[in-house]
Write a protein that holds these residues in place. Structure first.
Motif, PDB file in Angstrom:
ATOM      1  N   GLY A   1       1.957   9.177 -25.916  1.00  0.00           N
ATOM      2  CA  GLY A   1       2.111   7.745 -26.155  1.00  0.00           C
ATOM      3  C   GLY A   1       3.463   7.194 -25.762  1.00  0.00           C
ATOM      4  O   GLY A   1       3.691   6.007 -25.850  1.00  0.00           O
ATOM      5  N   ARG A   2       4.376   8.021 -25.353  1.00  0.00           N
ATOM      6  CA  ARG A   2       5.697   7.564 -24.968  1.00  0.00           C
ATOM      7  C   ARG A   2       5.653   7.012 -23.549  1.00  0.00           C
ATOM      8  O   ARG A   2       5.039   7.594 -22.671  1.00  0.00           O
ATOM      9  N   ARG A   3       6.296   5.881 -23.314  1.00  0.00           N
ATOM     10  CA  ARG A   3       6.282   5.261 -21.990  1.00  0.00           C
ATOM     11  C   ARG A   3       7.243   5.971 -21.060  1.00  0.00           C
ATOM     12  O   ARG A   3       8.318   6.394 -21.453  1.00  0.00           O
ATOM     13  N   LEU A   4       6.819   6.084 -19.804  1.00  0.00           N
ATOM     14  CA  LEU A   4       7.665   6.698 -18.788  1.00  0.00           C
ATOM     15  C   LEU A   4       8.614   5.670 -18.198  1.00  0.00           C
ATOM     16  O   LEU A   4       8.262   4.503 -18.055  1.00  0.00           O
ATOM     17  N   ARG A   5       9.804   6.115 -17.863  1.00  0.00           N
ATOM     18  CA  ARG A   5      10.728   5.241 -17.159  1.00  0.00           C
ATOM     19  C   ARG A   5      10.316   5.190 -15.706  1.00  0.00           C
ATOM     20  O   ARG A   5       9.839   6.154 -15.146  1.00  0.00           O
ATOM     21  N   ARG A   6      10.522   4.045 -15.090  1.00  0.00           N
ATOM     22  CA  ARG A   6      10.229   3.924 -13.657  1.00  0.00           C
ATOM     23  C   ARG A   6      11.275   4.677 -12.870  1.00  0.00           C
ATOM     24  O   ARG A   6      12.453   4.629 -13.195  1.00  0.00           O
ATOM     25  N   THR A   7      10.824   5.350 -11.830  1.00  0.00           N
ATOM     26  CA  THR A   7      11.767   6.069 -10.971  1.00  0.00           C
ATOM     27  C   THR A   7      12.228   5.162  -9.862  1.00  0.00           C
ATOM     28  O   THR A   7      11.465   4.334  -9.359  1.00  0.00           O
ATOM     29  N   ARG A   8      13.472   5.305  -9.481  1.00  0.00           N
ATOM     30  CA  ARG A   8      14.011   4.519  -8.377  1.00  0.00           C
ATOM     31  C   ARG A   8      13.848   5.314  -7.098  1.00  0.00           C
ATOM     32  O   ARG A   8      14.013   6.526  -7.095  1.00  0.00           O
ATOM     33  N   PRO A   9      13.514   4.647  -6.005  1.00  0.00           N
ATOM     34  CA  PRO A   9      13.370   5.373  -4.740  1.00  0.00           C
ATOM     35  C   PRO A   9      14.706   5.958  -4.304  1.00  0.00           C
ATOM     36  O   PRO A   9      15.760   5.382  -4.535  1.00  0.00           O
TER      37      PRO A   9
ATOM     38  N   VAL B   1       0.819  -1.211   0.000  1.00  0.00           N
ATOM     39  CA  VAL B   1       0.000   0.000   0.000  1.00  0.00           C
ATOM     40  C   VAL B   1       0.854   1.263   0.000  1.00  0.00           C
ATOM     41  O   VAL B   1       0.716   2.115  -0.879  1.00  0.00           O
ATOM     42  N   ILE B   2       1.725   1.380   0.970  1.00  0.00           N
ATOM     43  CA  ILE B   2       2.441   2.636   1.170  1.00  0.00           C
ATOM     44  C   ILE B   2       3.459   2.900   0.061  1.00  0.00           C
ATOM     45  O   ILE B   2       3.470   3.979  -0.533  1.00  0.00           O
ATOM     46  N   VAL B   3       4.324   1.942  -0.232  1.00  0.00           N
ATOM     47  CA  VAL B   3       5.349   2.162  -1.253  1.00  0.00           C
ATOM     48  C   VAL B   3       4.735   2.403  -2.634  1.00  0.00           C
ATOM     49  O   VAL B   3       5.106   3.371  -3.306  1.00  0.00           O
ATOM     50  N   PRO B   4       3.768   1.585  -3.098  1.00  0.00           N
ATOM     51  CA  PRO B   4       3.175   1.876  -4.408  1.00  0.00           C
ATOM     52  C   PRO B   4       2.516   3.260  -4.471  1.00  0.00           C
ATOM     53  O   PRO B   4       2.632   3.960  -5.476  1.00  0.00           O
ATOM     54  N   ASP B   5       1.860   3.663  -3.375  1.00  0.00           N
ATOM     55  CA  ASP B   5       1.235   4.986  -3.340  1.00  0.00           C
ATOM     56  C   ASP B   5       2.302   6.077  -3.410  1.00  0.00           C
ATOM     57  O   ASP B   5       2.159   7.058  -4.135  1.00  0.00           O
TER      58      ASP B   5
ATOM     59  N   LYS C   1       2.749   8.859  -6.393  1.00  0.00           N
ATOM     60  CA  LYS C   1       2.816  10.294  -6.124  1.00  0.00           C
ATOM     61  C   LYS C   1       4.127  10.885  -6.614  1.00  0.00           C
ATOM     62  O   LYS C   1       4.150  11.995  -7.140  1.00  0.00           O
ATOM     63  N   ALA C   2       5.223  10.162  -6.447  1.00  0.00           N
ATOM     64  CA  ALA C   2       6.521  10.646  -6.932  1.00  0.00           C
ATOM     65  C   ALA C   2       6.493  10.746  -8.457  1.00  0.00           C
ATOM     66  O   ALA C   2       7.033  11.692  -9.029  1.00  0.00           O
ATOM     67  N   GLY C   3       5.822   9.798  -9.113  1.00  0.00           N
ATOM     68  CA  GLY C   3       5.694   9.847 -10.572  1.00  0.00           C
ATOM     69  C   GLY C   3       4.827  10.995 -11.024  1.00  0.00           C
ATOM     70  O   GLY C   3       5.112  11.652 -12.032  1.00  0.00           O
ATOM     71  N   ASP C   4       3.749  11.297 -10.273  1.00  0.00           N
ATOM     72  CA  ASP C   4       2.878  12.420 -10.612  1.00  0.00           C
ATOM     73  C   ASP C   4       3.634  13.735 -10.546  1.00  0.00           C
ATOM     74  O   ASP C   4       3.490  14.589 -11.410  1.00  0.00           O
ATOM     75  N   SER C   5       4.466  13.918  -9.525  1.00  0.00           N
ATOM     76  CA  SER C   5       5.212  15.169  -9.407  1.00  0.00           C
ATOM     77  C   SER C   5       6.259  15.254 -10.508  1.00  0.00           C
ATOM     78  O   SER C   5       6.555  16.330 -11.004  1.00  0.00           O
ATOM     79  N   HIS C   6       6.817  14.124 -10.923  1.00  0.00           N
ATOM     80  CA  HIS C   6       7.802  14.111 -12.010  1.00  0.00           C
ATOM     81  C   HIS C   6       7.128  14.475 -13.327  1.00  0.00           C
ATOM     82  O   HIS C   6       7.663  15.241 -14.108  1.00  0.00           O
ATOM     83  N   LYS C   7       5.919  13.960 -13.561  1.00  0.00           N
ATOM     84  CA  LYS C   7       5.180  14.262 -14.787  1.00  0.00           C
ATOM     85  C   LYS C   7       4.862  15.746 -14.894  1.00  0.00           C
ATOM     86  O   LYS C   7       4.929  16.321 -15.958  1.00  0.00           O
ATOM     87  N   SER C   8       4.509  16.365 -13.771  1.00  0.00           N
ATOM     88  CA  SER C   8       4.102  17.767 -13.811  1.00  0.00           C
ATOM     89  C   SER C   8       5.258  18.679 -14.199  1.00  0.00           C
ATOM     90  O   SER C   8       5.042  19.738 -14.758  1.00  0.00           O
ATOM     91  N   THR C   9       6.487  18.260 -13.941  1.00  0.00           N
ATOM     92  CA  THR C   9       7.623  19.107 -14.300  1.00  0.00           C
ATOM     93  C   THR C   9       8.164  18.794 -15.684  1.00  0.00           C
ATOM     94  O   THR C   9       8.785  19.631 -16.308  1.00  0.00           O
ATOM     95  N   THR C  10       7.934  17.580 -16.190  1.00  0.00           N
ATOM     96  CA  THR C  10       8.491  17.213 -17.493  1.00  0.00           C
ATOM     97  C   THR C  10       7.432  16.808 -18.505  1.00  0.00           C
ATOM     98  O   THR C  10       7.758  16.554 -19.650  1.00  0.00           O
ATOM     99  N   GLY C  11       6.183  16.735 -18.115  1.00  0.00           N
ATOM    100  CA  GLY C  11       5.130  16.229 -18.987  1.00  0.00           C
ATOM    101  C   GLY C  11       4.892  17.053 -20.234  1.00  0.00           C
ATOM    102  O   GLY C  11       4.511  16.530 -21.274  1.00  0.00           O
TER     103      GLY C  11
END
Length: 66
Positions: free
Chosen positions: A54-62, A30-34, A38-48
């Motif tokens: 249609g381009r796939r996003l790279r997974r972010t590492r903690p 629950v906690i880590v996936p959430d 959220k970390a991905g959402d903040s990354h998208k807002s700055t680079t989206g």
């Protein structure tokens, strides 16, 4: 290693107990996936804006901090 305030620990413990799972399972399922979402959402807002549709996003590492 992560340390938690006793009140936060108790709240997480209760959440896990209410779901019928262990604390570790709550953190993993629950906690880590959430947090990752959220970390991905903040990354998208700055680079989206510069991303092609249609381009796939790279997974972010903690980030690991001591």
């Amino acid at each position: 290693m992560q340390s938690l305030d006793p009140q936060i620990y108790a709240q997480l413990r209760k959440m896990a107990k209410d779901r019928g799972i262990t604390m570790q399972e709550l953190i993993r399922a629950v906690i880590v996936p959430d947090w990752m979402r959220k970390a991905g959402d903040s990354h998208k807002s700055t680079t989206g804006a510069s991303r092609r549709p249609g381009r796939r996003l790279r997974r972010t590492r903690p980030t690991i901090s001591a």
